[in-house]
Design an enzyme around this catalytic site. Structure first.
Site, PDB file in Angstrom:
ATOM      1  N   THR A  57      -2.660   7.835  -4.997  1.00  6.13           N
ATOM      2  CA  THR A  57      -1.259   8.218  -5.169  1.00  6.13           C
ATOM      3  C   THR A  57      -0.353   7.049  -4.835  1.00  6.13           C
ATOM      4  OG1 THR A  57      -1.712  10.545  -4.635  1.00  6.13           O
ATOM      5  CG2 THR A  57       0.564   9.792  -4.405  1.00  6.13           C
ATOM      6  N   TRP A 101      -0.760   4.311  -7.494  1.00  5.40           N
ATOM      7  CA  TRP A 101      -0.166   4.697  -8.774  1.00  5.40           C
ATOM      8  C   TRP A 101       1.267   4.198  -8.874  1.00  5.40           C
ATOM      9  CZ3 TRP A 101       4.154   7.631  -9.917  1.00  5.40           C
ATOM     10  CH2 TRP A 101       4.304   8.045 -11.235  1.00  5.40           C
ATOM     11  N   HIS A 102       1.945   4.113  -7.741  1.00  3.91           N
ATOM     12  CA  HIS A 102       3.348   3.725  -7.753  1.00  3.91           C
ATOM     13  C   HIS A 102       3.561   2.237  -8.017  1.00  3.91           C
ATOM     14  CE1 HIS A 102       3.944   7.708  -5.996  1.00  3.91           C
ATOM     15  NE2 HIS A 102       5.209   7.593  -6.337  1.00  3.91           N
ATOM     16  N   GLY A 103       2.550   1.417  -7.874  1.00  5.05           N
ATOM     17  CA  GLY A 103       2.751   0.011  -8.174  1.00  5.05           C
ATOM     18  C   GLY A 103       1.610  -0.855  -7.699  1.00  5.05           C
ATOM     19  N   PHE A 126       7.518   2.228 -12.236  1.00  7.35           N
ATOM     20  CA  PHE A 126       6.246   2.701 -11.741  1.00  7.35           C
ATOM     21  C   PHE A 126       5.375   3.266 -12.844  1.00  7.35           C
ATOM     22  CE2 PHE A 126       9.083   3.642  -7.915  1.00  7.35           C
ATOM     23  CZ  PHE A 126       8.877   2.380  -7.399  1.00  7.35           C
TER      24      PHE A 126
END
Length: 460
Positions: free
Chosen positions: A306, A309-311, A460
Site C-alpha cells: 500500500t 503503491w503511492h510512489g 501516484f
C-alpha cells in the site's frame, strides 16, 4: 488536464455535454472520444500505452473464460510488469547504481493515472476468473470502463461489476443531474477554496528556507496544513469524479467517509481512500490467508505494498510499514479494549498518529524528514517564530472552515432538515442553488491567476 482548470470547466466540459446530448444514441462513443482527448491533452504518447493495456486486458479476459488460471497469470504479469516498468524501474536502477552496481538508469516519465487504471484492469481480470462478472465481449465497452475520464487519472478505483450494467443501460433524471452537479461543485470547492490555500501554508513551512528555519510550532502548523490539504485535495477530486459520473448515470462507490473523525488507525483506513483499501483487502489480503493464517505477516505485506503503491520512494514504503505495524498492534491491543476508553482520547490518539504518518509521507528526503521530526518533537532551537504565528492568525478563517468541513456537516444538516414538520422543497432548492453559485463563483475567482492547482494524487 485536471477538473479544477478553467479550460476544463468552460471549454472541455461544455463541449462534452453538448456532444453527449446531441448524439444520445452514440453517447458511449462520445464519452470514449472525450476521455481519450482528456488523457491525451497532457500526455499524448501515453494514451497509446493505455489503449494497449485495454487491448491486452480485453483478450486476456476472453482467454480466462476458456483457459482459466494460465490466462489470468498472463494478465497479471502484463499489468504488474507495465506498472513496475513505468513507475519503479528508474527508481530501482538508481538504487543499484548508488550501491556501485553499474546499471543504466532509464529516464521514464510516469504516465498519469497508471496506478489507477492498472488496478481497475487487475480487478476486472480477477473478477472474471472468480466468476463474479462475465468477460466483456465488446471491446468498446471495456475501453469505456477503463478510459472513462471522471475516474481515469486519480480514482476512485471503480470495479467493473459496479458499473457493468450502467455501461449499456443507464438513465439520468433531474435528481441525478442536481445531485451530480452539486457533488461536483462541492468537490471543486474543497480543492480550490481549501486545498489550494492550505498548500500555500504547507509549502511555506515545510520547503526551502521555511524547513531550514523550522520551529516546533512551525512544524505543527505546516504538517497540519498538509494533513488538511491532502484530504480536501483527494476527497475533492473523488467528489468531482462521483458527481460527473452521477450526471452521466454512473454510480461510483464512495471513496472517503470523514476519515479524520476516526477513533483508531484501523478506523481511519476504513474511511480513507476506501477503494484502494478494499482492493488490497479483496485481491491480496484475503487470498494470502486474511485473518485465518499468518495474519500479522499478511497485514505487513499488504501495508508495505500500500505504501509503495503511492510512489517509488523509500519514504512511502516506510509510511506503509508504519501503518501496518500500528494496525497489527491495534488488532491485539486497542480494538479489544476500545469500548472502555473515552472516545475523545481515542480521537486524539488517532489524529496524532495520522499527522505523524503524513510527516513520513511528505518528505522523500530522509535528511529533511529527520530535520522535520526533530522540530516536530520539540528539538528545534525555538518553539515558535513570526511566520508560524502570522500564518495561524492571517489564515484564521481557513483553519476554522477546513476543520469544520472535516466533520459530517452535510449529514447533520440533512438530518436536521428531515426533522422539519413542514419540509419546504422550494426553499431548500433555492438554498442549494445559492450555495452552488457561491461555490462556483468563489472557485473560479481563485482559479484566475492560480499558480498551484495540481492534484496531489495524479502523481501516484
Amino acid at each position: 488536464m485536471v477538473f479544477s482548470d478553467l479550460f476544463f470547466l468552460f471549454a472541455f466540459l461544455p463541449a462534452f455535454a453538448l456532444c453527449y446530448l446531441l448524439f444520445k444514441r452514440h453517447r458511449n462513443a462520445v464519452l470514449v472520444a472525450f476521455s481519450l482527448l482528456f488523457y491525451a491533452w497532457g500526455e499524448p504518447v501515453y494514451v497509446l500505452l493505455m489503449l494497449a493495456s485495454v487491448v491486452v486486458n480485453y483478450f486476456v479476459g476472453l482467454g480466462i473464460a476458456k483457459k482459466g488460471k494460465p490466462a489470468l497469470v498472463i494478465g497479471l504479469v502484463f499489468n504488474l510488469g507495465v506498472l513496475a516498468t513505468f513507475k519503479y524501474l528508474s527508481f530501482f536502477c538508481a538504487e543499484l547504481l548508488s550501491l556501485g552496481i553499474p546499471v543504466k538508469v532509464p529516464q521514464i516519465a510516469l504516465p498519469i493515472g497508471i496506478s489507477f487504471y492498472t488496478f481497475q484492469s487487475i480487478s476486472y481480470l480477477i473478477d472474471v476468473y472468480r466468476g463474479t462478472t462475465p468477460p466483456q465481449r465488446r471491446f468498446r465497452d471495456l475501453l469505456l470502463y477503463i478510459s472513462m475520464f471522471p475516474q481515469l487519472i486519480a480514482g476512485p478505483i471503480v470495479r467493473y461489476g459496479t458499473i457493468a450494467t450502467e455501461i449499456t443501460d443507464r438513465h439520468v433524471d433531474s435528481k441525478d443531474l442536481a445531485e451530480g452537479m452539486m457533488r461536483f461543485l462541492r468537490g471543486l470547492g474543497k480543492k480550490v477554496i481549501l486545498a489550494n490555500q492550505l498548500s500555500e501554508i504547507s509549502s511555506l513551512m515545510l520547503t526551502g528556507s521555511g524547513l531550514e528555519n523550522l520551529s516546533t510550532l512551525g512544524s505543527w502548523v505546516g504538517i497540519v496544513a498538509f494533513t488538511l490539504q491532502i484530504y480536501f485535495d483527494f476527497s475533492g477530486y473523488s467528489d468531482m469524479a462521483i458527481g460527473i459520473g452521477r450526471c452521466l448515470g454512473f454510480h461510483f462507490n464512495e471513496n472517503f467517509n470523514h476519515p479524520y473523525c476516526c477513533d483508531s488507525i484501523t478506523d481511519f483506513w476504513r474511511r480513507w481512500h476506501i477503494s484502494l483499501g478494499t482492493f488490497f483487502r479483496d485481491y491480496l489480503y484475503i487470498p494470502l490467508g486474511g485473518n485465518r493464517r499468518h495474519q500479522a505477516l499478511n497485514i505487513l505485506i499488504v501495508w508495505m505494498l500500500t505504501g509503495f503503491w503511492h510512489g517509488a520512494s523509500w519514504n512511502f514504503l516506510l509510511w506503509g510499514v508504519f501503518y501496518g505495524l500500528i494496525v497489527m498492534l491495534e488488532k491485539y491491543t486497542l480494538l479489544r479494549v476500545k469500548e472502555r476508553i473515552p472516545r475523545p482520547l481515542l480521537h486524539i490518539y488517532s489524529l496524532v498518529l495520522v499527522i505523524i504518518g503524513w510527516g513520513i509521507f511528505y518528505f522523500e528526503d530522509f535528511g529533511q524528514m529527520k530535520h522535520f521530526f526533530h522540530a516536530f518533537f520539540g528539538g528545534a532551537e525555538v518553539f515558535s517564530d513570526f511566520t508560524a504565528i502570522n500564518t495561524l492568525s492571517s489564515y484564521g478563517w481557513l483553519w476554522v472552515v477546513a476543520i469544520v468541513f472535516c466533520l459530517p456537516v452535510r449529514e447533520w444538516l440533512n438530518r436536521w432538515v428531515a426533522r422539519w414538520n413542514r419540509p419546504r422543497p422550494v426553499l431548500l432548492t433555492a438554498v442549494r442553488c445559492i450555495v452552488a453559485l457561491l461555490l462556483l463563483t468563489a472557485s473560479v475567482a481563485l482559479l484566475v491567476g492560480a499558480t498551484n492547482n495540481a492534484f496531489l494524487y495524479t502523481r501516484f
